[in-house]
Design a protein around this motif. Structure first.
Motif, PDB file in Angstrom:
ATOM      1  N   THR A 449       2.588 -16.371 -15.881  1.00 52.73           N
ATOM      2  CA  THR A 449       3.824 -15.997 -15.219  1.00 52.73           C
ATOM      3  C   THR A 449       3.854 -14.495 -15.002  1.00 52.73           C
ATOM      4  O   THR A 449       3.716 -13.719 -15.943  1.00 52.73           O
ATOM      5  CB  THR A 449       5.033 -16.413 -16.070  1.00 52.73           C
ATOM      6  OG1 THR A 449       4.973 -17.832 -16.275  1.00 52.73           O
ATOM      7  CG2 THR A 449       6.326 -16.056 -15.364  1.00 52.73           C
ATOM      8  N   LEU A 450       4.006 -14.069 -13.757  1.00 50.97           N
ATOM      9  CA  LEU A 450       3.991 -12.656 -13.419  1.00 50.97           C
ATOM     10  C   LEU A 450       5.396 -12.188 -13.064  1.00 50.97           C
ATOM     11  O   LEU A 450       6.139 -12.881 -12.385  1.00 50.97           O
ATOM     12  CB  LEU A 450       3.053 -12.396 -12.234  1.00 50.97           C
ATOM     13  CG  LEU A 450       1.578 -12.776 -12.429  1.00 50.97           C
ATOM     14  CD1 LEU A 450       0.800 -12.481 -11.159  1.00 50.97           C
ATOM     15  CD2 LEU A 450       0.984 -12.024 -13.598  1.00 50.97           C
ATOM     16  N   THR A 451       5.734 -10.995 -13.533  1.00 50.79           N
ATOM     17  CA  THR A 451       6.973 -10.347 -13.127  1.00 50.79           C
ATOM     18  C   THR A 451       6.664  -9.463 -11.934  1.00 50.79           C
ATOM     19  O   THR A 451       5.680  -8.723 -11.938  1.00 50.79           O
ATOM     20  CB  THR A 451       7.549  -9.512 -14.285  1.00 50.79           C
ATOM     21  OG1 THR A 451       7.754 -10.366 -15.413  1.00 50.79           O
ATOM     22  CG2 THR A 451       8.861  -8.879 -13.878  1.00 50.79           C
ATOM     23  N   VAL A 452       7.487  -9.531 -10.891  1.00 49.82           N
ATOM     24  CA  VAL A 452       7.192  -8.867  -9.623  1.00 49.82           C
ATOM     25  C   VAL A 452       8.245  -7.804  -9.336  1.00 49.82           C
ATOM     26  O   VAL A 452       9.443  -8.043  -9.516  1.00 49.82           O
ATOM     27  CB  VAL A 452       7.141  -9.881  -8.456  1.00 49.82           C
ATOM     28  CG1 VAL A 452       6.806  -9.178  -7.144  1.00 49.82           C
ATOM     29  CG2 VAL A 452       6.133 -10.975  -8.764  1.00 49.82           C
ATOM     30  N   THR A 453       7.792  -6.635  -8.888  1.00 46.65           N
ATOM     31  CA  THR A 453       8.689  -5.591  -8.401  1.00 46.65           C
ATOM     32  C   THR A 453       8.139  -5.064  -7.076  1.00 46.65           C
ATOM     33  O   THR A 453       6.941  -5.192  -6.793  1.00 46.65           O
ATOM     34  CB  THR A 453       8.810  -4.413  -9.391  1.00 46.65           C
ATOM     35  OG1 THR A 453       7.525  -3.759  -9.509  1.00 46.65           O
ATOM     36  CG2 THR A 453       9.264  -4.877 -10.761  1.00 46.65           C
ATOM     37  N   ALA A 454       9.007  -4.471  -6.278  1.00 44.18           N
ATOM     38  CA  ALA A 454       8.581  -3.877  -5.006  1.00 44.18           C
ATOM     39  C   ALA A 454       7.776  -2.612  -5.278  1.00 44.18           C
ATOM     40  O   ALA A 454       8.071  -1.858  -6.201  1.00 44.18           O
ATOM     41  CB  ALA A 454       9.793  -3.554  -4.136  1.00 44.18           C
ATOM     42  N   ALA A 455       6.734  -2.392  -4.476  1.00 43.73           N
ATOM     43  CA  ALA A 455       5.900  -1.199  -4.603  1.00 43.73           C
ATOM     44  C   ALA A 455       6.303  -0.189  -3.541  1.00 43.73           C
ATOM     45  O   ALA A 455       6.683  -0.551  -2.426  1.00 43.73           O
ATOM     46  CB  ALA A 455       4.427  -1.559  -4.459  1.00 43.73           C
ATOM     47  N   THR A 456       6.199   1.084  -3.888  1.00 41.38           N
ATOM     48  CA  THR A 456       6.471   2.160  -2.933  1.00 41.38           C
ATOM     49  C   THR A 456       5.157   2.657  -2.360  1.00 41.38           C
ATOM     50  O   THR A 456       4.289   3.146  -3.102  1.00 41.38           O
ATOM     51  CB  THR A 456       7.210   3.327  -3.615  1.00 41.38           C
ATOM     52  OG1 THR A 456       8.431   2.847  -4.174  1.00 41.38           O
ATOM     53  CG2 THR A 456       7.517   4.427  -2.610  1.00 41.38           C
ATOM     54  N   PHE A 457       4.975   2.519  -1.059  1.00 41.01           N
ATOM     55  CA  PHE A 457       3.735   2.928  -0.400  1.00 41.01           C
ATOM     56  C   PHE A 457       3.694   4.450  -0.270  1.00 41.01           C
ATOM     57  O   PHE A 457       4.608   5.068   0.254  1.00 41.01           O
ATOM     58  CB  PHE A 457       3.639   2.280   0.982  1.00 41.01           C
ATOM     59  CG  PHE A 457       2.410   2.680   1.760  1.00 41.01           C
ATOM     60  CD1 PHE A 457       1.206   2.037   1.560  1.00 41.01           C
ATOM     61  CD2 PHE A 457       2.469   3.705   2.693  1.00 41.01           C
ATOM     62  CE1 PHE A 457       0.075   2.401   2.273  1.00 41.01           C
ATOM     63  CE2 PHE A 457       1.341   4.076   3.417  1.00 41.01           C
ATOM     64  CZ  PHE A 457       0.150   3.416   3.206  1.00 41.01           C
ATOM     65  N   ILE A 458       2.640   5.056  -0.774  1.00 42.70           N
ATOM     66  CA  ILE A 458       2.415   6.488  -0.622  1.00 42.70           C
ATOM     67  C   ILE A 458       1.327   6.737   0.416  1.00 42.70           C
ATOM     68  O   ILE A 458       1.490   7.525   1.337  1.00 42.70           O
ATOM     69  CB  ILE A 458       2.031   7.142  -1.959  1.00 42.70           C
ATOM     70  CG1 ILE A 458       3.124   6.890  -3.006  1.00 42.70           C
ATOM     71  CG2 ILE A 458       1.813   8.640  -1.773  1.00 42.70           C
ATOM     72  CD1 ILE A 458       4.480   7.446  -2.650  1.00 42.70           C
ATOM     73  N   SER A 459       0.220   6.036   0.278  1.00 42.68           N
ATOM     74  CA  SER A 459      -0.875   6.151   1.233  1.00 42.68           C
ATOM     75  C   SER A 459      -1.805   4.966   1.034  1.00 42.68           C
ATOM     76  O   SER A 459      -1.591   4.115   0.157  1.00 42.68           O
ATOM     77  CB  SER A 459      -1.639   7.472   1.035  1.00 42.68           C
ATOM     78  OG  SER A 459      -2.424   7.426  -0.153  1.00 42.68           O
TER      79      SER A 459
END
Length: 637
Positions: A449-459
């Motif tokens: 079971t994975l916990t998911v969060t949004a990622a912030t794209f830098i490059s």
């Protein structure tokens, strides 16, 4: 012209001059792929692996460009570029990391504030950087996992007044002795205001034609200004631009055709030419004077042989596009008039309309400057959507990172890797490690079971992951059981489809635990209560054998909880130990163990088989202490 300032009753005289100029050609130097260098006069050479290479140095002003290379396959690729002018120094560097696992870092090496006209930009993907100096000189850097392509554009001031490998001619191909840049134009206009500010030195200026009002900037690469966010490197990280030993070019090793994968030289040449002929700008650039469509084919063929693959084929297209851009921008006959009522000229729309990021990586076509990607590809350069990202490091640490929650902000981490896409579905995935783990390979999403969060794209090289609140230690609670937490982190471009490999992130509380840079953790102290009296005798016998460091960690309190409270506040202890918390019930722990019965059964299968025929007797088998049971008599040989 007279202007009357009513407030101060002063008269200001404003003089207007009409300046006539003559265009003067400036060339570009290009370094691409496996160290292939095309100098200002189009001489082609290959760079060696070197600590410091002088690419270009102006003799008329304080400007120079230096590069470093690292081994890539069995050739060399540029891994660092430093640009300096009048005390301003900018670096794009990958050399300080591992080859093929390092993201570029862009920073300011000089002290103080940069001059007003110095700018550093990047494109939307974070792969392409441009350094604009106050003199008008430009250095463009395209980064890849294997290294960099570098494009140096100088000014006409440097004609026959510059040194370095970019000015190399056929006469000094085997050395790195500074050489002058050869140019075939002898017209130059210098209009310089005097120190007094009231007259011009117009010697050398022509008066033959009017000059159209120029377009000062055009954006073929959709640039994002990052000048104000540049990192400032520490002095120990700075590398002098003048004290390094100069290295020379060298003759690269011969490629053995066919390669191990069966690629022939004819196939390599055909692939390079096909990529160029099918690029979006080929038709337009083929009609531009001075453009050799196949300028990068020789280097492209060599790189195919060097890598035994076709991943660097697009470099030949980039070389052709850059040469085409250069020839068009300095030839006003290709410019178009924006309206019929003024003299404002612009670069031809075809140059912008058919120029897309990395020519859409050969996975689509360019329409009005935007990639129309084939199915399965996306982002601004038609990246492979099915290809999962690759994680190299967390906050700069390879394989595992330890964060001290008592002193650092551990709520987010910087993930460095490859193939991160600017997708609305870019996500970070976390799993909590219940026992020590050493693997760094990808874990299938359906295995846990994975916990998911949004990622912030830098490059393309970096994303920021916010750690989930339910998996991060709350040190304000001061719970001993929460003083150490280990997560495995993955990244996905498409909301969990195609997870990256996983790296471990350990958060610890330094008040209770010591962890080194590789996240090997040891408790700061061990407190024993209610120990039996015989324990003191046993401990006294073993004490001489124990290291001093370990002895300092051990504390024995018996039933005197007051001494325990000298080390641990009662607020975090259960009432059984004179604390303020409820007593701990081990039933929860026992139930968790029972859930792992399958693992215990699996572990019990390990060891040596008790096979009487194989081991020579019923009594032979796995000894619980010594391992394999049996006789240890000396063998007669």
């Amino acid at each position: 012209m007279i202007f009357h300032h009513l407030n101060s009753l002063r008269l200001f005289l404003l003089f207007v001059w009409q300046v006539m100029t003559t265009d003067y050609d400036t060339d570009r130097c290009r370094v691409f792929g496996g160290g292939h260098l095309s100098s200002f006069d189009r001489t082609e050479n290959t760079l060696s692996v070197g600590d410091d290479l002088l690419l270009h140095q102006s003799n008329t002003g304080d400007f120079e460009v230096r590069g470093r290379t690292w081994p890539c396959w069995y050739s060399s690729c540029v891994c660092s570029v430093k640009v300096r002018e009048n005390g301003d120094e900018i670096s794009v560097d990958m050399c300080d990391g591992e080859w093929s696992r390092t993201a570029p870092s862009v920073g300011q090496l000089s002290e103080g504030q940069l001059r007003q006209n110095v700018r550093v930009t990047k494109d939307e993907t974070g792969k392409l950087f441009k350094v604009y100096m106050s003199s008008g000189r430009i250095v463009r850097v395209e980064t890849h996992y294997w290294g960099m392509n570098v494009f140096v554009q100088s000014t006409s001031d440097d004609d026959e007044n510059s040194f370095g490998l970019c000015g190399m001619t056929a006469l000094n191909i085997a050395t790195s002795v500074p050489s002058s840049v050869q140019a075939d134009s002898d017209n130059y206009c210098a209009c310089i205001v005097s120190e007094a500010g009231d007259e011009f030195d117009s010697e050398g200026c022509g008066f033959n034609t009017d000059v159209f009002q120029p377009i000062s900037e055009y954006d073929l690469h959709r640039e994002i200004d990052i000048t104000n966010s540049l990192s400032t490197f520490l002095p120990r990280q700075q590398r002098s631009l003048t004290r390094r030993k100069q290295r020379s070019v060298f003759m690269p090793p011969e490629i053995e055709w066919p390669t191990a994968n069966g690629v022939t030289q004819e196939e390599a040449d055909r692939s390079c030419r096909w990529a160029i002929q099918n690029s979006s700008l080929a038709d337009f650039c083929g009609d531009v004077e001075g453009v050799d469509l196949f300028i990068g084919v020789d280097g492209c063929v060599y790189d195919i042989g060097m890598t035994d693959g076709f991943e660097m084929v697009n470099n030949a297209v980039l070389m052709m596009e850059d040469l085409c851009e250069e020839m068009v921008l300095k030839n006003l006959s290709y410019y178009v008039q924006i309206t019929s009522t003024d003299d404002i000229m612009a670069v031809p729309p075809s140059l912008i309309r058919h120029r897309c990021r990395f020519d859409c990586s050969g996975r689509g076509y360019c329409a009005d400057g935007v990639c129309q990607c084939n199915e399965g590809y996306g982002d601004v350069d038609c990246s492979d959507l099915s290809k999962p990202p690759i994680i190299w490091s967390i906050n700069g640490a390879y394989e595992r990172y330890a964060c001290n929650g008592a002193e650092e902000d551990c709520r987010s981490v910087s993930i460095i890797g490859n193939n991160f896409l600017n997708s609305p579905f870019l996500t970070c995935h976390f799993s909590q490690e219940l026992e020590p783990a050493t693997h760094t390979t990808a874990v299938a999403a359906d295995e846990q079971t994975l916990t998911v969060t949004a990622a912030t794209f830098i490059s393309f090289w970096e994303v920021i992951c916010q750690l989930p609140a339910n998996l991060v230690t709350d040190h304000n609670s001061r719970e001993i059981a929460a003083s150490l937490s280990t997560l495995e982190i993955h990244v996905s471009n498409i909301a969990g489809v195609g997870l990256s490999n996983g790296l471990l992130f350990t958060e610890f509380d330094s008040e209770c635990i010591d962890c080194d840079e590789t996240a090997v953790c040891t408790p700061k102290a061990a407190h024993y209560v209610r120990q039996p009296e015989i324990f003191a005798i046993v401990f006294a016998m073993s004490k001489p054998l124990m290291p001093e460091k370990m002895l300092k960690r051990l504390h024995f309190h018996g039933k005197e909880y007051g001494t325990l409270h000298d080390h641990l506040p009662s607020a975090i202890l259960p009432s059984d130990f004179g604390g303020q918390l409820v007593n701990y019930d081990s039933q929860d722990w026992f139930e968790e163990l029972c859930k792992e019965d399958r693992k215990f059964e699996e572990y019990n299968q390990y060891g040596f088989s008790k096979d009487s025929e194989t081991l020579g007797g019923v009594s032979q088998g796995a000894d619980p202490v010594g391992g394999l049971a049996g006789s240890f008599r000396k063998l007669e040989t």
